[in-house]
Design an enzyme around this catalytic site. Structure first.
Site, mmCIF file in Angstrom:
data_model
loop_
_atom_site.group_PDB
_atom_site.id
_atom_site.type_symbol
_atom_site.label_atom_id
_atom_site.label_comp_id
_atom_site.label_asym_id
_atom_site.label_seq_id
_atom_site.Cartn_x
_atom_site.Cartn_y
_atom_site.Cartn_z
ATOM 1 N N SER A 49 68.655 112.917 36.223
ATOM 2 C CA SER A 49 69.047 112.991 34.537
ATOM 3 C C SER A 49 70.045 112.036 34.271
ATOM 4 C CB SER A 49 69.660 114.405 34.230
ATOM 5 O OG SER A 49 68.702 115.213 34.301
ATOM 6 N N LYS A 93 68.748 109.651 31.276
ATOM 7 C CA LYS A 93 68.778 110.127 29.856
ATOM 8 C C LYS A 93 69.824 109.083 29.234
ATOM 9 C CE LYS A 93 67.620 114.859 30.601
ATOM 10 N NZ LYS A 93 67.837 115.610 31.464
ATOM 11 N N SER A 153 71.865 118.271 29.010
ATOM 12 C CA SER A 153 71.005 117.586 29.947
ATOM 13 C C SER A 153 69.545 118.302 29.839
ATOM 14 C CB SER A 153 71.279 117.470 31.212
ATOM 15 O OG SER A 153 70.612 116.529 31.944
ATOM 16 N N LYS A 193 77.363 110.669 32.778
ATOM 17 C CA LYS A 193 76.215 111.598 32.754
ATOM 18 C C LYS A 193 75.771 111.945 33.871
ATOM 19 C CE LYS A 193 72.554 113.835 30.933
ATOM 20 N NZ LYS A 193 72.818 114.887 32.143
#
Length: 383
Positions: free
Chosen positions: A57, A60, A112, A223
């Site tokens: 993720s 992202k 997420s 992140k």
């Protein structure tokens, strides 16, 4: 006897060299990691920085940046059947529902949510496949050489061009661009966000899962990511000791070692702040005021320079030297703004920056009329 002594000395020298290298090694759990200066892109520490790996993720951050640059955040995005079928972690959007783009970005970055990523991708480019092409073009424009994304949410995938993967260095580069976007920072720094769907019948609360925001000094964005193939991943940015740095760790352990990534990041930042510093330097130009002119109507010309203030991120052991390169004289004619020399900033003997030295005024060359006038003046004086 001489041979034995020579071999003994050689072993000692090699041992010293090995120890010197080992002294700067960081014991990381991550299979690949990078910490870099966000302004210059200088790598401060790396481990397998160019190894292509799945990154979960952390993908992202690029999806978010793309949406921020290409979409109206107040527009409504409709949920497709494909988006509603995305696996966990997900918001739980339903086919036909509509959500504000801005709200989906918070779901994307704070929790997420995989379904938020697909809704946004389809809203921006019509399909995930089209979005994939656009986000890869964006990644390439950012200078990433070893990145290929297949999904907007970072779920493992593969297409004709290869599998979903990047490198620790590329990921840190992408983050360096992301933190220049104020909206990106605003979203990723938010601790909690509440929103509803378009009908206002469903209400959602998103909480930020970036633990470093509240537990580590100077962290400005980040992140997390995890898949069974990628392991625990993290990409982030920090400001400490007048340095803005981005970092990434890939494959930093698998369950139950969820905290390994935090430990790795702390080690990277500690290493960078222990070994590097930002030095601001202003060259001394007190001796660079004028220069002699050969065959000019004036004997000397005044000089000026460009911006002499420079800042370098260097190792604390690096030596910075400033050199002025200026001839003893220049030939006429001289034009105002003409470059006549330069000031060089060197780090450990290697040039890092140069500032030009210009003529501050124009000076004409002595020509035939000049000499003719001198002859007339002498003749007049003698008579």
């Amino acid at each position: 006897m001489k041979t034995i002594v020579s071999v003994f000395l050689y072993v000692i020298i090699c041992s010293i060299q090995i120890y010197a290298v080992s002294a700067e090694e960081i014991n990381l759990n991550a299979k690949a990691a990078v910490i870099m200066d966000a302004e210059s892109g200088k790598i401060l520490y790396e481990k397998s920085k160019d190894q292509k790996m799945p990154n979960a993720s952390t993908t992202k951050i690029l999806t978010c940046l793309y949406i921020l640059k290409h979409c109206d955040l107040d527009q409504m995005a409709e949920v497709s059947k494909n988006a509603a079928m995305q696996p966990k972690v997900r918001l739980g959007v339903r086919e036909g529902e509509k959500y504000k783009v801005k709200d989906l970005l918070y779901g994307l970055m704070l929790e997420s949510y995989n379904d938020c990523a697909v809704v946004l991708a389809e809203h921006a480019e019509g399909s995930v496949e089209n979005f994939e092409k656009r986000m890869n073009q964006m990644a390439e424009n950012l200078g990433t050489l070893n990145t290929h994304f297949v999904t907007p949410n970072g779920l493992d995938g593969i297409d004709k061009k290869g599998r979903h993967e990047t490198t620790a260095q590329d990921l840190a580069k992408i983050m360096a661009r992301c933190i220049k976007n104020q909206q990106f920072l605003e979203i990723t720094q938010t601790k909690q966000y509440t929103f509803t769907d378009g009908s206002r019948k469903r209400r959602f609360i998103c909480n930020n899962h970036n633990a470093l925001l509240s537990s580590m000094q100077g962290v400005i964005s980040g992140k997390t990511g995890y898949t069974s193939k990628a392991g625990y991943c993290y990409v982030g940015a920090v400001k400490q000791k007048n340095m803005t740095m981005t970092f990434s760790v890939l494959a930093s352990g698998w369950p139950p070692h969820k905290t390994y990534k935090w430990k790795d990041v702390r080690k990277l930042v500690q290493y960078a702040t222990d070994h590097y510093e930002r030095r601001e330097i202003i060259a001394d130009t007190s001796k660079i005021k004028e220069i002699s002119i050969k065959n000019g109507l004036k004997e000397k010309v005044l000089l000026k320079t460009g911006n002499l203030k420079a800042a370098f991120l260097v190792k604390k052991t690096d030596k910075i030297k400033i050199e002025s390169i200026l001839p003893s004289f220049i030939d006429a004619p001289v034009k105002e703004g003409q470059k006549v020399g330069e000031i060089k900033y060197l780090i450990n003997g290697k040039s890092q920056k140069s500032v030009p030295i210009y003529a501050k005024q124009s000076v004409k060359q002595k020509d035939y009329w000049y000499y003719f006038e001198k002859i007339i003046q002498r003749f007049t004086l003698t008579t």
